[in-house]
Design an enzyme around this catalytic site. Structure first.
Site, PDB file in Angstrom:
ATOM      1  N   GLY A   1      45.855  44.206  34.532  1.00  9.62           N
ATOM      2  CA  GLY A   1      45.219  42.775  34.341  1.00  9.62           C
ATOM      3  C   GLY A   1      44.191  42.287  35.134  1.00  9.62           C
ATOM      4  CG  PHE A   2      42.504  38.547  35.408  1.00 14.65           C
ATOM      5  CD1 PHE A   2      41.979  39.617  34.990  1.00 14.65           C
ATOM      6  CD2 PHE A   2      42.615  37.414  35.241  1.00 14.65           C
ATOM      7  CE1 PHE A   2      40.786  38.856  34.444  1.00 14.65           C
ATOM      8  CE2 PHE A   2      42.059  36.778  34.800  1.00 14.65           C
ATOM      9  CZ  PHE A   2      41.188  37.331  33.988  1.00 14.65           C
TER      10      PHE A   2
ATOM     11  N   GLY B   1      50.208  47.712  34.846  1.00 16.14           N
ATOM     12  CA  GLY B   1      49.838  46.616  34.195  1.00 16.14           C
ATOM     13  C   GLY B   1      48.419  46.278  34.968  1.00 16.14           C
TER      14      GLY B   1
ATOM     15  CD  GLU C   1      41.042  27.048  26.425  1.00 16.12           C
ATOM     16  OE1 GLU C   1      41.466  28.727  25.914  1.00 16.12           O
ATOM     17  OE2 GLU C   1      41.058  27.144  26.998  1.00 16.12           O
TER      18      GLU C   1
END
Length: 280
Positions: free
Chosen positions: A9-10, A7, A167
């Site tokens: 991601g962050f 992974g 959003e």
């Protein structure tokens, strides 16, 4: 030591950065995409305000010149703990330490029709699919003479009153007000509705009461129809069905209503923590 991170991601990228240039440590980061992206802005890609390249960066550019960091494009299929290896869609990797940083995936709460027909809002690819789908439906609406079909093509239902749902529905409302009628004058006489629906009694439930109230006012001022305490139970034949019996006809159900933890073949059930199971 061979460390494999699943992974990018962050979490995965930050760990890789922490291990950069550490003696005796070699890191292989595995991801099914060849880029890292910034999830909070995928709604901007979905509404064509940003291009995908504006919120993504290739892993190999980041890893270039970093001697103990390596990128591997692939998808995890199975873990073999007894042999300290992972089986990927394109090969195998051995490890001394294995780190899962895969985040969560979209949950449809067992509703197969929703999974099949709704537009998810989780990945960069989801955002691109959403943008293309909505643009195609606008073009179809611009030429159809059937007012009912046109309304279905223009109506948008966003399921999920969290940050993503708020959003994206707000952005759609802004587009309807400032862009839609300028670029699609054929739609000037057709009413279009944007619905934001959630099963909870408030938007942004983890946040403060003040934030919830301010958000509700701001989003309704933009013309979004907010329906709370309304759970989606099905989406079939272009119709969203709610638990209270209400329905909305639309070609555009955007699913931002929940996530679930990922599970992997080869890991025993007891490996998953109570926190991961709570997400379900």
């Amino acid at each position: 030591m061979e460390i494999v991170i699943i992974g990018g991601g962050f979490a995965g990228m930050n760990l890789a950065k922490e291990l950069l240039n550490q003696d005796g440590v070699h890191v292989t980061l595995v991801d099914k995409n060849n880029y890292n992206f910034f999830p909070p802005l995928i709604y901007q890609v979905a509404t064509a305000y940003l291009e995908p390249s504006s919120i993504s960066y290739p892993f190999r550019k980041f890893f270039a010149g970093k001697k103990n960091l390596q990128f591997r494009l692939g998808e995890l299929l199975e873990v073999v703990p007894a042999e300290n290896k992972v089986i990927l869609s394109n090969g195998e990797l051995q490890y001394d330490k294995l780190v899962f940083a895969t985040g969560a995936e979209t949950s449809y709460f067992g509703m197969e029709n929703v999974k099949k027909n709704a537009i998810p809002m989780k990945t960069l690819n989801d955002a691109i699919v959403m943008r293309n789908t909505l643009l195609k439906n606008l073009e179809k609406a611009a030429i159809t003479k059937d007012i009912r079909k046109r309304r279905k093509l223009l109506t948008i239902v966003v399921a999920g009153g969290g940050p993503t749902g708020v959003e994206i529905s707000g952005m759609f409302a802004e587009m309807r007000k400032n862009i839609l009628l300028k670029e699609y004058p054929e739609l000037e006489t057709t009413a279009s509705n944007i619905y934001l629906v959630d099963g909870a009694p408030a938007l942004l439930t983890p946040m403060s009461k003040e934030s919830q109230d301010d958000t509700l006012k701001a989003i309704t001022d933009l013309g979004v129809v907010v329906k709370l305490n309304n759970n989606v139970v099905d989406y079939v034949d272009d119709t969203v069905h709610f638990a209270n019996g209400e329905t909305i006809q639309t070609k555009n159900l955007i699913w931002a209503a929940g996530v679930t933890a990922r599970e992997f073949k080869g890991l025993p059930t007891e490996s998953y923590t109570d926190i991961l199971r709570w997400h379900k």
